[in-house]
Design a protein around this motif. Sequence first.
Motif, PDB file in Angstrom:
ATOM      1  N   VAL A 144       1.059  10.023  12.800  1.00  0.00           N
ATOM      2  CA  VAL A 144       1.748   8.772  13.128  1.00  0.00           C
ATOM      3  C   VAL A 144       0.769   7.596  13.128  1.00  0.00           C
ATOM      4  CG1 VAL A 144       3.091   7.572  14.900  1.00  0.00           C
ATOM      5  CG2 VAL A 144       3.511   9.995  14.440  1.00  0.00           C
ATOM      6  N   SER A 145      -0.443   7.808  13.629  1.00  0.00           N
ATOM      7  CA  SER A 145      -1.419   6.719  13.714  1.00  0.00           C
ATOM      8  C   SER A 145      -1.835   6.217  12.341  1.00  0.00           C
ATOM      9  CB  SER A 145      -2.648   7.182  14.498  1.00  0.00           C
ATOM     10  OG  SER A 145      -2.310   7.553  15.809  1.00  0.00           O
ATOM     11  N   ILE A 146      -1.951   7.121  11.384  1.00  0.00           N
ATOM     12  CA  ILE A 146      -2.340   6.707  10.035  1.00  0.00           C
ATOM     13  C   ILE A 146      -1.283   5.782   9.439  1.00  0.00           C
ATOM     14  CG2 ILE A 146      -2.641   7.534   7.667  1.00  0.00           C
ATOM     15  CD1 ILE A 146      -4.108   9.947   8.796  1.00  0.00           C
ATOM     16  N   PHE A 147      -0.020   6.178   9.524  1.00  0.00           N
ATOM     17  CA  PHE A 147       1.043   5.358   8.927  1.00  0.00           C
ATOM     18  C   PHE A 147       1.254   4.059   9.698  1.00  0.00           C
ATOM     19  CE2 PHE A 147       2.177   9.449   7.007  1.00  0.00           C
ATOM     20  CZ  PHE A 147       2.436   9.053   5.706  1.00  0.00           C
ATOM     21  N   ALA A 148       1.265   4.143  11.032  1.00  0.00           N
ATOM     22  CA  ALA A 148       1.491   2.935  11.827  1.00  0.00           C
ATOM     23  C   ALA A 148       0.321   1.969  11.713  1.00  0.00           C
ATOM     24  CB  ALA A 148       1.728   3.310  13.287  1.00  0.00           C
ATOM     25  N   GLY A 149      -0.917   2.483  11.771  1.00  0.00           N
ATOM     26  CA  GLY A 149      -2.076   1.619  11.639  1.00  0.00           C
ATOM     27  C   GLY A 149      -2.162   0.980  10.273  1.00  0.00           C
ATOM     28  N   TYR A 150      -1.799   1.730   9.231  1.00  0.00           N
ATOM     29  CA  TYR A 150      -1.828   1.169   7.879  1.00  0.00           C
ATOM     30  C   TYR A 150      -0.758   0.102   7.710  1.00  0.00           C
ATOM     31  CZ  TYR A 150      -1.910   1.024   2.778  1.00  0.00           C
ATOM     32  OH  TYR A 150      -2.014   0.609   1.478  1.00  0.00           O
ATOM     33  N   LEU A 176      -3.311   5.716  -0.371  1.00  0.00           N
ATOM     34  CA  LEU A 176      -3.578   5.882   1.057  1.00  0.00           C
ATOM     35  C   LEU A 176      -4.307   7.186   1.338  1.00  0.00           C
ATOM     36  CD1 LEU A 176      -3.198   5.080   4.046  1.00  0.00           C
ATOM     37  CD2 LEU A 176      -0.942   6.151   3.944  1.00  0.00           C
ATOM     38  N   PHE A 177      -3.833   8.280   0.739  1.00  0.00           N
ATOM     39  CA  PHE A 177      -4.383   9.592   1.092  1.00  0.00           C
ATOM     40  C   PHE A 177      -5.590   9.997   0.250  1.00  0.00           C
ATOM     41  CE2 PHE A 177      -0.072   9.972   2.821  1.00  0.00           C
ATOM     42  CZ  PHE A 177      -0.365  10.452   4.087  1.00  0.00           C
ATOM     43  N   THR A 178      -5.818   9.334  -0.877  1.00  0.00           N
ATOM     44  CA  THR A 178      -6.976   9.686  -1.702  1.00  0.00           C
ATOM     45  C   THR A 178      -8.145   8.720  -1.556  1.00  0.00           C
ATOM     46  OG1 THR A 178      -6.024   8.485  -3.582  1.00  0.00           O
ATOM     47  CG2 THR A 178      -5.544  10.857  -3.404  1.00  0.00           C
TER      48      THR A 178
END
Length: 293
Positions: A103-109, A199-201
């Motif tokens: 959740v933090s990755i998506f919300a922070g991004y 985002l993921f790479t």
Amino acid sequence: MRAAKAMPLMNMTKTTSQKPRRREGWSYVFLGIILLFLLFPVYWILVTSLHTNSDLLKLPPKWFPVHVTFSSYIEILHSSVFLTFYKNTILVAVGATILCIFVSIFAGYALSRFKFRGSNVLTLLFLSAQMFPTVTLVIGLYSQYQALHLLNTLYVLILASTSTSLPFSIMLMRTFFNGISKDLEEAAEIDGASRFKTLFTIIVPLSKPGIMAIAIYTFLIAWDDFLFGLTLVSDIGKRTLSPGLSLTFLGEYSANWSGATAAAAAATIPLLIAFMFLQRYMVEGLTAGGVKE
């Protein structure tokens, strides 16, 4: 004459150089006293776990172990209840850590890259959520989880621990993403990469220190949780270590202090060892996120 004039100057230089050393020495003494004060509870837990309950009730108290016994450790390691608490704690801590990272990755991004109406207000709301004590959130969370029929499950503890650590984790990841140049994403977009692939790479690998920091932070919060485990779960088979040990070893009319401290030591020592090896990642994550290029 020259030698006589040089002697006072040398003495003054020595005295001025000795003052900082004395101050530094006193600072080390002061820090040592504080360290002993902080480590004494840990020492007393270990000493208490190596005594029998009859020895603990004797006066004056024994500050050093005289008749060392490991019977309390053997008892808890053969206790199915303690192993159940341990297993539940590991499942809750790992589950909350994975969910919080996701959740933090998506919300922070989203807060870092997408500027929409109300984004600043939303950021302030995340910051304000961190200001409220956990005890003020229990009643609201209890009613919500009861409506969702999640009480007395491990899922409710995972969600509660995640909600506690999310505000700090989201703001930390937002700070990391702000420090990463947008030119990297534009170059990946020109090469045909989608936003999720970028985002993921590209973005996530560059944010590994921040991810490690929030992972350790969330794991510690979930492992040490007492309030949620006591109020949201009443089934003994679903309890975690902190509330389970307090209700199992500490009764209303009697207390198994030796067993309780042995269980506390067995539950804490692996966590301390892991933190000793991972603390540098925690420091790197907290410091690297505060530096902008």
